[in-house]
Scaffold this motif. Structure first.
Motif, PDB file in Angstrom:
ATOM      1  N   ILE A  80       0.861  -1.179   0.000  1.00 13.03           N
ATOM      2  CA  ILE A  80       0.000   0.000   0.000  1.00 13.03           C
ATOM      3  C   ILE A  80       0.901   1.234   0.000  1.00 13.03           C
ATOM      4  N   PHE A  81       0.674   2.100  -0.974  1.00  9.94           N
ATOM      5  CA  PHE A  81       1.473   3.312  -1.116  1.00  9.94           C
ATOM      6  C   PHE A  81       0.548   4.516  -1.248  1.00  9.94           C
ATOM      7  N   GLU A  82       0.925   5.617  -0.603  1.00  3.58           N
ATOM      8  CA  GLU A  82       0.189   6.859  -0.817  1.00  3.58           C
ATOM      9  C   GLU A  82       0.754   7.513  -2.064  1.00  3.58           C
ATOM     10  N   LYS A  83      -0.134   8.010  -2.938  1.00  4.19           N
ATOM     11  CA  LYS A  83       0.344   8.577  -4.206  1.00  4.19           C
ATOM     12  C   LYS A  83       1.255   9.779  -3.981  1.00  4.19           C
ATOM     13  N   SER A  84       1.068  10.488  -2.865  1.00  7.01           N
ATOM     14  CA  SER A  84       1.909  11.653  -2.575  1.00  7.01           C
ATOM     15  C   SER A  84       3.365  11.257  -2.298  1.00  7.01           C
ATOM     16  N   GLN A  85       3.568  10.005  -1.852  1.00  6.11           N
ATOM     17  CA  GLN A  85       4.934   9.478  -1.627  1.00  6.11           C
ATOM     18  C   GLN A  85       4.969   8.075  -2.214  1.00  6.11           C
ATOM     19  N   SER A  86       5.040   8.022  -3.526  1.00  5.49           N
ATOM     20  CA  SER A  86       4.714   6.769  -4.220  1.00  5.49           C
ATOM     21  C   SER A  86       5.690   5.621  -4.004  1.00  5.49           C
ATOM     22  N   GLU A  87       6.846   5.891  -3.381  1.00  5.80           N
ATOM     23  CA  GLU A  87       7.766   4.769  -3.141  1.00  5.80           C
ATOM     24  C   GLU A  87       7.876   4.415  -1.659  1.00  5.80           C
TER      25      GLU A  87
END
Length: 193
Positions: A76-83
């Protein structure tokens, strides 16, 4: 159930704020931070791992399970911190005779209480019901795990009951589990109301 939708090539799933994708070697530090935290697995049948090499080997195990078509683990990744890996959500026990699958999820402690698990479950439910054509999605939750129960209820799951001393969970022994489920028909019913 169209099992190929899951296992032909790794499905990358999105919402407006989250991306669910494959966990790679480059995510090792965040993966270790999740597995190294006893609190994350307080209510899970998973034993925390306090050794970096052990966690590193697990990435290959995720791949092996996927190749065997037995389970899929999305990071699960937040798009604002995609890595930056913030959690894991998985689908397992694909029962093609009754089109049923079990899901589980756990988040890095720093990501608790932000609605991330609720949104990740929403993404995976939509994918499993609409694309994979699963009829029943279920989740087993320890009775004291209130946050996890809230995630399921917010996503339309129903509590079916308590399985008393019905499961052996690693590190926990024999446990009671509450069972929650969502059926394909439940969604159609919700959309009509």
């Amino acid at each position: 159930m169209i099992i190929e939708k899951v296992f032909k090539q790794f499905p990358i799933l999105h919402s407006t704020t989250l991306e669910l994708k494959k966990i790679e070697e480059s995510h090792l530090q965040e993966l270790f931070a999740i597995y190294d935290n006893d609190k994350v697995f307080e209510y899970c049948g998973i034993i925390p791992k306090h050794n970096l090499q052990t966690v590193q080997k697990m990435i290959a195990h995720f791949e092996r399970d996927y190749s065997k078509k037995s389970r899929i683990k999305w990071g699960i990744f937040e798009k604002s911190q995609s890595e930056k890996l913030v959690g894991i959500i998985e689908a397992m026990d694909f029962n093609q005779k009754v089109d049923m699958v079990t899901i589980g999820y756990y988040l890095a402690e720093t990501s608790w209480g932000k609605g991330i698990a609720t949104e990740a479950v929403e993404i995976i439910v939509k994918f499993l019901l609409e694309d994979v054509n699963v009829n029943r999605i279920q989740a087993e939750v320890m009775p004291l795990n209130e946050p996890s129960k809230k995630v399921l209820l917010k996503n339309g799951f129903l509590k079916e009951g308590l399985l008393r001393q019905a499961s052996l969970w690693s590190g926990k022994g024999v446990v009671d589990l509450e069972i929650y489920s969502l059926l394909q028909g439940d969604r159609k019913h919700d959309m009509q109301n």
